[in-house]
Structure formats: structure tokens, C-alpha cells
Design a protein around this motif. Structure first.
Motif, short mmCIF file in Angstrom:
data_model
loop_
_atom_site.label_atom_id
_atom_site.label_comp_id
_atom_site.label_asym_id
_atom_site.label_seq_id
_atom_site.Cartn_x
_atom_site.Cartn_y
_atom_site.Cartn_z
N LEU A 73 -46.17 7.23 -24.68
CA LEU A 73 -45.11 7.05 -25.67
C LEU A 73 -45.29 5.75 -26.45
CD1 LEU A 73 -42.10 8.30 -23.53
CD2 LEU A 73 -42.88 9.31 -25.69
N THR A 78 -46.09 5.28 -30.59
CA THR A 78 -45.08 4.71 -31.48
C THR A 78 -45.34 3.27 -31.92
OG1 THR A 78 -43.78 3.98 -29.55
CG2 THR A 78 -43.24 6.14 -30.49
N VAL A 84 -36.10 6.08 -25.00
CA VAL A 84 -36.64 6.79 -23.85
C VAL A 84 -35.72 6.56 -22.66
CG1 VAL A 84 -38.60 7.06 -22.29
CG2 VAL A 84 -38.98 6.50 -24.71
N CYS A 115 -35.85 10.79 -25.87
CA CYS A 115 -36.84 11.42 -24.99
C CYS A 115 -36.44 11.13 -23.54
CB CYS A 115 -38.23 10.85 -25.27
SG CYS A 115 -39.51 11.33 -24.10
N VAL A 144 -42.18 14.40 -31.03
CA VAL A 144 -42.51 13.47 -29.96
C VAL A 144 -43.32 14.16 -28.88
CG1 VAL A 144 -41.55 11.97 -28.16
CG2 VAL A 144 -40.48 12.05 -30.43
N LEU A 156 -47.18 13.36 -27.51
CA LEU A 156 -47.56 13.17 -26.11
C LEU A 156 -48.75 14.04 -25.74
CD1 LEU A 156 -44.05 12.92 -24.43
CD2 LEU A 156 -45.79 11.13 -24.55
#
Length: 360
Positions: free
Chosen positions: A98, A102, A189, A217, A242, A246
Motif C-alpha cells: 500500500l 501511494t 488503511v 482499505c 486500490v 495491490l
């Protein structure tokens, strides 16, 4: 021989190596207990060992890279689309993906502190800047302060719920209020590695929150409640952009077939799982009440461990535990995290804590 050495990225300079919990070392025939890694003290759930042995017969073959069987099981179990799922080598492996997806140099990744010690490591490995927001005096996420700390450089925010190592949890109303303040282009997250141990009805299920918020997420793992720590398998639930990122950043064939099959078998043993988790929650209550009775201030834990803030006495307490036969996780200058283990191990912890308290 040349004196030159390979050029490595400057971002790696000064990054500490993640330190696992120390193993228990038995001395003089005495039983030793490891309470330093939040592992499940129970053996694999029924059917898991058989599944693992069957998968072991095919170690000469690559695993199913798409984790087809596990993804289908997760989709049905949690009621989420296949396109919203991604698997990885434990929730920490997915957390690193993640960050890679990002944030990079010039970007910021935010999290509470103290929280999971891998967060600053995986942030700096990516070249991004970690932003650590202190916990409240009660060792809970200070979500108002975190919202105030968001800048135009913020790309990702970790909310560890329940928090590791304090065990404290953020409740629904304050989390929703925080999320309302987070810009839609910042990924939040919800790291729910200890979700199964929550008993406070006001602590939300992250999956219920993700469904209506595209920038949320949820991370889950099979390492804790399910007892598959040695197999390294976890999963994320997120909206398609997203989840797709991943899958792009995943290590090819990272989740072994043994881990995939064991996770599927574990998901199909929910009654047994709930029984074991219930027993650990009862032990957590017993340990916390015992420590409180001794005079310790123990934050309300919703995980499978308890936290003692000891400050400068942290290392001394950890050493006393080890001498008595239990290994806990010290965070020097701050406190000690002790996993809820076998009843016998918890008894030793309580005896050490009582003797140490008397000596203060």
C-alpha cells in the motif's frame, strides 16, 4: 579487489531492521513461554494440518498466483466482490504494498505513535516521510490531532484498530468523524489484525465502513486469531483501484499454496475459531483484572495482549519476566506488551508483575 561498494538508495540510510519478538529459552529444565509476538497458543484448527500436508506433496510446483480458492472463499465469507480483494504475505506485507502504491519521495504517510513498529520502516523504505502523531494520555489514537496533521503531501494514513502495542481501540463515532475530515484522495488503511478479539460493541467492523467510502482499505490477517503466523497470509478489502494496485505490487507467487489451502480450511472452522478466541478473551480479562488489582494502570485491550506503560523501568521488568520463564516485548523507555498465552504463562506474568510492583 576494488574498494568501491554497490550504490544503495539513500532512503535506506538509518532505517532500523524490524525486530521480531524474542523466542523463549528454557533453562534448567524449566518451561519457558513466549509472550512477545502475539502468537496464538493453540495448534492449527481442525483440518488445517491435513490441508497443509496435502499441499506439501506439491512443493515442486508454483502456487496459484491468483489465490483463486482463497479469494472465492473470502468473497463469500465477507460478502465483497472478488475485484475488491487482494492477498499478500500477512497484513504487514500488504501494508508495504500500500505504501509502495501511494507514496514516494516528498509524500507523507501518517500513523499514531506508538503503533505498529513496521509502519515507519516500510514508509522510509519507500522514500516517503513518516508522520507520527502521539497517542492520547490514555494510549488511544488522537484522531483529532491526526486530522489536523493532514497536509497536501499526505498520501496514506494507517489506523491500527485495535492498536498494537497498546490494545486500545477507536470507536465508531470518532472514526466516522475523523474520516469525514480526511480528503477523498488520501487513502485510510484500517489495520484490523486483531479484529476477532474485539468485544466492545462500539468498535466498528472496518468492512462496514469501507463499503461506503472509496478511500478506505481494510487489512486482515490469518496470523493471530487463526493461528497461521508461520505461513504468512493476509488479505485486504478495498475498492477496485486500490485492490488493483495491490495486485500490481504483489510479489509474484508470494503466498504459498500451503498457506492458501490452510487459510481456506481455517475459514471453514468458524465455530472452533470462535471458541478459541473466546477462551483467549476470558484470559485477557483475567490478566487485566489481576494486574489492575495489583495497582497497575492497564488500558482496556481489545486485542490478544495487554500493555503496561513502565517508562524507564521497561527493560528491568522484561528482564524479570525472562528470569521467571516468560518473554515479553519491551519498548525501551515506554512500556511492555505481553501476549495472552497459555493460562500457565499468564500466571507467571501475573506473579512477576506483583513482585515487581512491590519493589517499586
Amino acid at each position: 579487489m576494488t574498494e568501491k561498494t554497490p550504490k544503495l538508495r539513500d532512503a535506506l540510510s538509518g532505517i532500523p531492521t524490524y525486530k521480531p519478538g524474542r523466542p523463549a529459552a528454557a533453562e534448567g529444565g524449566r518451561v519457558a513461554y513466549k509472550l512477545s509476538s502475539n502468537e496464538n497458543p493453540y495448534p492449527p484448527l481442525p483440518g488445517v494440518m491435513e490441508s497443509a500436508l496435502a499441499a506439501a506433496a506439491h512443493f515442486n510446483r508454483y502456487p496459484d498466483m491468483a489465490c483463486t480458492g482463497l479469494m472465492a472463499e473470502l468473497s463469500e465469507r465477507f460478502g465483497v466482490p472478488l475485484g475488491h480483494l487482494a492477498t499478500g504475505t500477512g497484513s504487514v506485507g500488504i501494508a508495504q504494498q500500500l505504501v509502495q502504491s501511494t507514496a514516494g519521495p516528498g509524500d507523507e504517510v501518517m500513523f499514531a505513535w506508538r503503533s505498529f513498529e513496521a509502519y515507519p520502516i516500510i514508509t522510509r523504505v519507500s522514500g516517503a516521510t513518516p508522520v507520527q502523531v502521539p497517542l492520547t494520555p490514555g494510549d488511544v489514537h488522537d484522531l483529532d490531532a491526526m486530522a489536523d496533521a493532514i497536509t497536501e503531501r499526505t498520501r496514506l494514513i494507517f489506523v491500527c484498530n485495535p492498536n498494537n502495542p497498546t490494545g486500545t481501540a477507536v470507536r465508531r463515532a470518532e472514526l466516522e468523524r475523523f474520516l469525514d475530515r480526511v480528503p477523498g484522495d488520501v487513502l485510510v488503511v484500517l489495520d484490523e489484525a486483531y479484529k476477532e478479539f474485539i468485544r466492545d460493541p462500539e468498535v466498528p467492523d472496518g468492512l462496514a465502513i469501507y463499503r461506503s467510502r472509496p478511500n478506505v482499505c481494510v487489512l486482515r490477517t490469518f496470523s493471530k486469531a487463526y493461528g497461521l503466523a508461520g505461513l504468512r497470509v493476509g488479505f485486504a478489502v478495498a475498492h477496485e483501484p486500490v485492490a488493483d494496485a495491490l495486485r500490481k505490487t504483489a510479489v509474484p507467487f508470494g503466498v504459498s499454496q500451503l498457506a492458501q489451502d490452510a487459510a481456506v480450511a481455517s475459514l471453514r472452522c468458524e465455530d472452533e475459531l470462535l471458541g478459541r478466541v473466546g477462551s483467549l478473551v476470558c484470559e485477557r480479562k483475567r490478566v487485566a483484572e489481576g494486574l489492575a488489582k495489583q495497582g497497575w494502570t492497564v488500558p482496556e485491550s481489545q486485542a490478544n495482549f495487554v500493555w503496561l506503560r513502565l517508562g524507564e523501568r521497561t527493560v528491568d521488568f522484561a528482564a524479570a519476566c525472562e528470569r521467571a520463564g516468560v518473554v515479553v516485548r519491551p519498548f525501551p523507555g515506554e512500556g511492555v506488551r505481553a501476549t495472552i498465552g497459555e493460562a500457565e504463562a499468564n500466571d507467571v506474568l501475573l506473579r512477576v508483575a506483583e513482585d515487581f510492583r512491590v519493589g517499586l
